[in-house]
Scaffold this active site. Structure first.
Site, PDB file in Angstrom:
ATOM      1  N   CYS A   1       0.839  -1.192   0.000  1.00 22.48           N
ATOM      2  CA  CYS A   1       0.000   0.000   0.000  1.00 22.48           C
ATOM      3  C   CYS A   1       0.877   1.246   0.000  1.00 22.48           C
ATOM      4  CB  CYS A   1      -0.909  -0.009   1.237  1.00 22.48           C
ATOM      5  SG  CYS A   1      -1.933   1.467   1.401  1.00 22.48           S
TER       6      CYS A   1
ATOM      7  N   CYS B   1       0.417   3.105   3.561  1.00 20.46           N
ATOM      8  CA  CYS B   1       0.873   2.630   4.872  1.00 20.46           C
ATOM      9  C   CYS B   1       1.881   1.486   4.810  1.00 20.46           C
ATOM     10  CB  CYS B   1      -0.335   2.219   5.711  1.00 20.46           C
ATOM     11  SG  CYS B   1      -1.135   0.703   5.148  1.00 20.46           S
TER      12      CYS B   1
ATOM     13  N   CYS C   1      -7.233  -1.333   1.473  1.00 19.55           N
ATOM     14  CA  CYS C   1      -6.147  -1.803   2.330  1.00 19.55           C
ATOM     15  C   CYS C   1      -6.722  -2.160   3.701  1.00 19.55           C
ATOM     16  CB  CYS C   1      -5.078  -0.716   2.459  1.00 19.55           C
ATOM     17  SG  CYS C   1      -3.779  -1.115   3.651  1.00 19.55           S
TER      18      CYS C   1
ATOM     19  N   CYS D   1      -5.096   0.570   6.450  1.00 16.03           N
ATOM     20  CA  CYS D   1      -5.430   2.001   6.466  1.00 16.03           C
ATOM     21  C   CYS D   1      -6.774   2.322   5.814  1.00 16.03           C
ATOM     22  CB  CYS D   1      -4.323   2.831   5.819  1.00 16.03           C
ATOM     23  SG  CYS D   1      -4.216   2.708   4.028  1.00 16.03           S
TER      24      CYS D   1
ATOM     25  N   CYS E   1      -8.478  -5.937  -9.680  1.00 17.30           N
ATOM     26  CA  CYS E   1      -8.079  -4.891 -10.614  1.00 17.30           C
ATOM     27  C   CYS E   1      -7.702  -3.655  -9.797  1.00 17.30           C
ATOM     28  CB  CYS E   1      -9.243  -4.610 -11.567  1.00 17.30           C
ATOM     29  SG  CYS E   1      -8.832  -3.534 -12.926  1.00 17.30           S
TER      30      CYS E   1
END
Length: 164
Positions: free
Chosen positions: A80, A83, A128, A131, A151
Site C-alpha cells: 500500500c 501505509c 487496504c 489504512c 483490478c
C-alpha cells in the site's frame, strides 16, 4: 443537479435517485472504518502525493495503461502506498489486458472489501486492510485457481523487489 439519459440508463431508477440524493452508495472504508493505521485528512495529504490521495482517500481511478506497475514483472511484493501494508505477491499477478495491475489472490490480511454501488451498479471495492485506502475492485472474471481479478490502481501501491 441534472440527470441525463446516460445516467438514467446506466443506473436505472435506483441510480438516478442516488445521483439526485448525492449518495455514492459506497461503503465509507476510508472515512468511517476503524483501521489500525489512521491519520487526519491533513496528515494524509502531507504523506501522499496528490494522485495517491485522490485514489487512496478519494476513491479515484487512474487512467488505464498509465501505471508502471502494470508492466512490473519482477519477483516481489506490492504494498500500500499509504501505509506499506503487504497487499499482493508478484506470483499472483497476471496480465488481464485491462491496463491496471491485476492479481488473482491477495496476501493474507492484506485487503478488505466493501460493497460499492456507485455508478449505478454493484461492485466489490477493495481497500487496504490496515489504512482503509481505496485500491480498486475485484471481479469474478479472473484466472484459475480463484477465478477472481483484483483490478488495482497502480498509484495506490508501491513495489518492493524480492531480495536475490
Amino acid at each position: 443537479m441534472q440527470i441525463d439519459r446516460r445516467s438514467l440508463l446506466a443506473g436505472g431508477a435506483t441510480g438516478a435517485l442516488a445521483i439526485m440524493a448525492g449518495c455514492s452508495g459506497r461503503a465509507e472504508a476510508t472515512e468511517g472504518g476503524v483501521f489500525p493505521v489512521r491519520y487526519s485528512e491533513a496528515q494524509w495529504r502531507e504523506r501522499l502525493t496528490p494522485a495517491e490521495f485522490r485514489i487512496l482517500r478519494g476513491h479515484g481511478t487512474e487512467r488505464p495503461f498509465s501505471s508502471p506497475l502494470d508492466d512490473e514483472h519482477r519477483r516481489g511484493t506490492f504494498i500500500c502506498a499509504g501505509c506499506n501494508n503487504r497487499l499482493f505477491s508478484s506470483a499472483t499477478k497476471f496480465d488481464s489486458g485491462t491496463g491496471w495491475p491485476s492479481f488473482y489472490r491477495p496476501l493474507a490480511g492484506g485487503v478488505g472489501t466493501t460493497v460499492d454501488t456507485s455508478l449505478g451498479m454493484t461492485r466489490t471495492e477493495v481497500h487496504c486492510a490496515d489504512c482503509g485506502g481505496h485500491l480498486g475492485h475485484v471481479f469474478r472474471d479472473g484466472p484459475r485457481p480463484t477465478g477472481l481479478r483484483y483490478c488495482m490502481n497502480g498509484t495506490a501501491m508501491d513495489f518492493v523487489p524480492a531480495r536475490s
